[in-house]
Design an enzyme around this catalytic site. Sequence first.
Site, PDB file in Angstrom:
ATOM      1  CD  GLU A   1       2.741  -8.364   5.604  1.00  0.00           C
ATOM      2  OE1 GLU A   1       2.756  -7.170   5.873  1.00  0.00           O
ATOM      3  OE2 GLU A   1       2.785  -9.238   6.599  1.00  0.00           O
ATOM      4  N   GLY A  44       1.130 -12.646   6.668  1.00  0.00           N
ATOM      5  CA  GLY A  44       2.377 -12.629   6.373  1.00  0.00           C
ATOM      6  C   GLY A  44       3.115 -13.540   5.417  1.00  0.00           C
ATOM      7  CD  GLU A 104      -2.623  -9.374   7.808  1.00  0.00           C
ATOM      8  OE1 GLU A 104      -1.314  -9.455   7.389  1.00  0.00           O
ATOM      9  OE2 GLU A 104      -3.704  -9.226   7.215  1.00  0.00           O
ATOM     10  CB  ALA A 145       2.126 -13.834  12.305  1.00  0.00           C
TER      11      ALA A 145
END
Length: 267
Positions: free
Chosen positions: A112, A109, A132, A66
């Site tokens: 992901e 992300g 994270e 992110a």
Amino acid sequence: MSSDFIRCASHPDGYAELVIDRPAARNALCRSLTDAMAAHLDRLAADAAVRVVLLRAEGEHFAAGADLKEMLGISAEQARATDFAGCCAPLGTFPKPVVALAQGFALGGGCELVEMCDIVLAAENAVFGHPEVRVGTMPGAGGTQRLPRLLGMAKALDLLLTGRRMDAREAERSGLVSRIVPPDHLLEEGRRLAADMASLSGEVLVLIKQAARASASLPMDEGLRRERAAFHHTLSLPDHEEGMRAFLEKRPPRFNPPLHCKGTLER
């Protein structure tokens, strides 16, 4: 919704390329990018001429996670109000097969996104992980849910609780990556695979994906019942008759309706 950081190209042989294009920021996933990706996916799901999606990224990295500069300005209240995930969560429910091409960093992300895809080709230099925890947060788009299902709980928590990274070889051994490809051949191999899959029955591809994905949350008996029902449904499809006749007649099958796509590029 449009963004300068993602583009979509539809190919005449039945697949679309969804390209993350923010290499100057290591393809960090800002909201305009993920919102535009979601809009493209919504359109591609409804496009009968597209049977497979190839997800890739420009530059040295797939997606480094992110956009942290953007996240610093998002409060918990704003995140709840907008259901902010730091990624493109709708990819996880996209009905058609998605092939990911991962090179360089696929972190947070970005990892992901990989976890949501159906087949993952990784360059030899690809690196995966969930850092994270090292910036005081956690995955928000499925990392804690999909990674244990893909890798097993012990391996998943080793990554999630420490933030450590794993290389392409470990990712392949663990079950996150389908195949490892030399970096110079990644795009060529990905396009070849996408075109080959798109030459198959689009409806059958969707049925197989649905059945396999459902197995993660269904008891075996229920999963077998659903698989059998889907199998029986395929016997009513024109593509079933075409495939069997082509095999018996020793010719390539002609699946799916004729396509009239000339290849379009959208942002």
